[in-house]
Design a protein around this motif. Structure first.
Motif, short mmCIF file in Angstrom:
data_model
loop_
_atom_site.label_atom_id
_atom_site.label_comp_id
_atom_site.label_asym_id
_atom_site.label_seq_id
_atom_site.Cartn_x
_atom_site.Cartn_y
_atom_site.Cartn_z
N GLN A 193 0.83 -1.21 0.00
CA GLN A 193 0.00 0.00 0.00
C GLN A 193 0.86 1.25 0.00
O GLN A 193 0.45 2.28 -0.55
N SER A 194 2.04 1.20 0.60
CA SER A 194 2.95 2.34 0.51
C SER A 194 3.27 2.64 -0.96
O SER A 194 3.29 3.81 -1.38
N ALA A 195 3.51 1.59 -1.73
CA ALA A 195 3.81 1.77 -3.15
C ALA A 195 2.62 2.35 -3.89
O ALA A 195 2.76 3.24 -4.75
N LYS A 196 1.41 1.85 -3.57
CA LYS A 196 0.21 2.36 -4.24
C LYS A 196 -0.06 3.81 -3.86
O LYS A 196 -0.38 4.64 -4.73
N ILE A 197 0.06 4.12 -2.58
CA ILE A 197 -0.18 5.50 -2.15
C ILE A 197 0.84 6.44 -2.79
O ILE A 197 0.50 7.51 -3.28
N THR A 198 2.11 6.04 -2.79
CA THR A 198 3.15 6.86 -3.42
C THR A 198 2.87 7.07 -4.90
O THR A 198 3.03 8.19 -5.43
N ALA A 199 2.41 6.03 -5.59
CA ALA A 199 2.09 6.16 -7.01
C ALA A 199 0.94 7.14 -7.22
O ALA A 199 0.97 7.97 -8.15
N HIS A 200 -0.08 7.06 -6.37
CA HIS A 200 -1.21 7.98 -6.50
C HIS A 200 -0.80 9.41 -6.18
O HIS A 200 -1.28 10.36 -6.83
N ALA A 207 -7.38 16.85 2.53
CA ALA A 207 -6.86 17.35 3.80
C ALA A 207 -6.94 16.26 4.87
O ALA A 207 -6.01 16.09 5.67
N ILE A 208 -8.04 15.50 4.89
CA ILE A 208 -8.22 14.47 5.90
C ILE A 208 -7.40 13.22 5.56
O ILE A 208 -6.77 12.62 6.43
N THR A 209 -7.39 12.83 4.31
CA THR A 209 -6.63 11.65 3.91
C THR A 209 -5.13 11.85 4.12
O THR A 209 -4.42 10.92 4.53
N PHE A 210 -4.64 13.05 3.86
CA PHE A 210 -3.23 13.32 4.15
C PHE A 210 -2.92 13.13 5.63
O PHE A 210 -1.86 12.61 6.00
N ALA A 211 -3.85 13.56 6.50
CA ALA A 211 -3.65 13.37 7.94
C ALA A 211 -3.62 11.88 8.29
O ALA A 211 -2.84 11.45 9.15
N TRP A 212 -4.46 11.08 7.62
CA TRP A 212 -4.46 9.63 7.84
C TRP A 212 -3.12 9.03 7.39
O TRP A 212 -2.55 8.17 8.07
N ILE A 213 -2.64 9.43 6.22
CA ILE A 213 -1.37 8.89 5.73
C ILE A 213 -0.25 9.19 6.73
O ILE A 213 0.56 8.32 7.07
N GLU A 214 -0.21 10.42 7.21
CA GLU A 214 0.81 10.81 8.17
C GLU A 214 0.71 9.97 9.44
O GLU A 214 1.72 9.48 9.97
N ALA A 215 -0.52 9.78 9.95
CA ALA A 215 -0.70 9.01 11.18
C ALA A 215 -0.35 7.54 10.98
O ALA A 215 0.29 6.92 11.83
N LEU A 216 -0.78 6.98 9.86
CA LEU A 216 -0.51 5.56 9.61
C LEU A 216 0.96 5.30 9.31
O LEU A 216 1.44 4.18 9.53
N THR A 217 1.66 6.30 8.84
CA THR A 217 3.09 6.12 8.59
C THR A 217 3.82 5.76 9.88
O THR A 217 4.67 4.86 9.90
N SER A 218 3.46 6.44 10.97
CA SER A 218 4.13 6.14 12.23
C SER A 218 3.61 4.85 12.85
O SER A 218 4.37 4.12 13.49
N VAL A 219 2.35 4.52 12.64
CA VAL A 219 1.76 3.32 13.24
C VAL A 219 2.21 2.05 12.52
O VAL A 219 2.51 1.03 13.15
N LEU A 220 2.24 2.12 11.19
CA LEU A 220 2.49 0.92 10.38
C LEU A 220 3.85 0.93 9.68
O LEU A 220 4.17 -0.01 8.95
N GLY A 221 4.62 1.97 9.88
CA GLY A 221 5.93 2.02 9.25
C GLY A 221 5.87 2.16 7.74
O GLY A 221 6.66 1.54 7.02
N LEU A 222 4.93 2.96 7.26
CA LEU A 222 4.81 3.15 5.82
C LEU A 222 6.02 3.89 5.27
O LEU A 222 6.68 4.66 5.98
N ALA A 223 6.30 3.66 4.01
CA ALA A 223 7.38 4.35 3.30
C ALA A 223 6.74 5.14 2.16
O ALA A 223 6.46 4.59 1.09
N ILE A 224 6.46 6.41 2.41
CA ILE A 224 5.72 7.24 1.47
C ILE A 224 6.63 8.33 0.92
O ILE A 224 7.31 9.04 1.67
N ASP A 225 6.61 8.48 -0.39
CA ASP A 225 7.33 9.56 -1.06
C ASP A 225 6.33 10.66 -1.38
O ASP A 225 5.42 10.45 -2.18
N TRP A 226 6.51 11.81 -0.73
CA TRP A 226 5.60 12.94 -0.94
C TRP A 226 6.22 13.87 -1.99
O TRP A 226 7.21 14.54 -1.70
N PRO A 227 5.66 13.95 -3.19
CA PRO A 227 6.20 14.88 -4.19
C PRO A 227 6.16 16.32 -3.70
O PRO A 227 5.29 16.70 -2.92
N HIS A 228 7.11 17.09 -4.16
CA HIS A 228 7.20 18.49 -3.75
C HIS A 228 5.89 19.23 -4.04
O HIS A 228 5.41 20.02 -3.21
#
Length: 207
Positions: A123-130, A152-173
């Motif tokens: 899912q990290s790969a899918k989220i990063t691709a999207h 705005a809300i989904t970004f907050a979820w991604i940020e929170a889940l990154t710390s909980v699940l150890g996601l590896a997300i690439d946030w484009p500039h």
């Protein structure tokens, strides 16, 4: 007064509250009778969906339908652009959130209590691709509108889940800049201020 059937942690309920706040509207918020998905609630809202809005004799369920209705009956401030092309692009942005980015995040909810490293990686790969796709959609040439509220809300979820699940997300500039811009909107800032503690408490309980 508008009546909103909602639960505090629901992403789509929070998304709609941003629209309500941006419009300067007053509403009363009540939980679904019997709980989300219950038979009791389906006697009120046949689909069982949240959020749902009652305005006099009108009952609507589906955050997009409700938001467009509110924009029609309370046109100021406008939350869809003036031209057909720009309105279509704003709707495209909102659909991308609802059908691409948010489902990729939601797929992780079931693993919060028992993290699955393989699922988190996928899912990290899918989220990063999207997010990369979103970065190419022209994020700076439309004023804040309906299509922005869910991000705005989904970004907050991604940020929170990154710390909980150890996601590896690439946030484009471009997405980082877009996030800062929409988070600075007063309606978004107010909703996030109320929502983040609810999200944190829900994640703690889910773990």
């Amino acid at each position: 007064m508008l009546t909103l059937y909602a639960i505090p942690v629901s992403l789509y309920c929070a998304k709609l509250r941003i629209t309500l706040r941006a419009k300067g509207l007053q509403w009363q918020e009540i939980p679904p009778p019997g709980g989300y998905g219950s038979a009791d609630y389906k006697t009120v809202v046949p689909s069982g969906n949240l959020p749902a809005l009652r305005d006099g004799d009108l009952l609507l369920a589906d955050s997009e339908a409700i938001a467009e209705y509110l924009n029609d009956i309370h046109p100021n401030p406008p939350m869809l652009p003036a031209t057909p092309a720009a309105r279509a692009r704003m709707r495209e942005r909102g659909r991308f959130h609802d059908t691409r980015l948010e489902p990729a995040v939601r797929a992780l909810f079931g693993s919060i209590s028992s993290p699955d490293p393989a699922l988190s990686a996928a899912q990290s790969a899918k989220i990063t691709a999207h997010l990369a796709q979103l970065a190419q959609m022209g994020l700076d040439d439309l004023p804040f509108g309906l299509g922005d509220c869910g991000f705005a809300i989904t970004f907050a979820w991604i940020e929170a889940l990154t710390s909980v699940l150890g996601l590896a997300i690439d946030w484009p500039h471009a997405v980082q800049g877009y996030r800062r811009r929409i988070n600075a909107e007063p309606a978004v800032a107010a909703e996030l201020g109320a929502y983040r503690p609810i999200l944190a408490a829900w994640l703690q309980a889910a773990r």
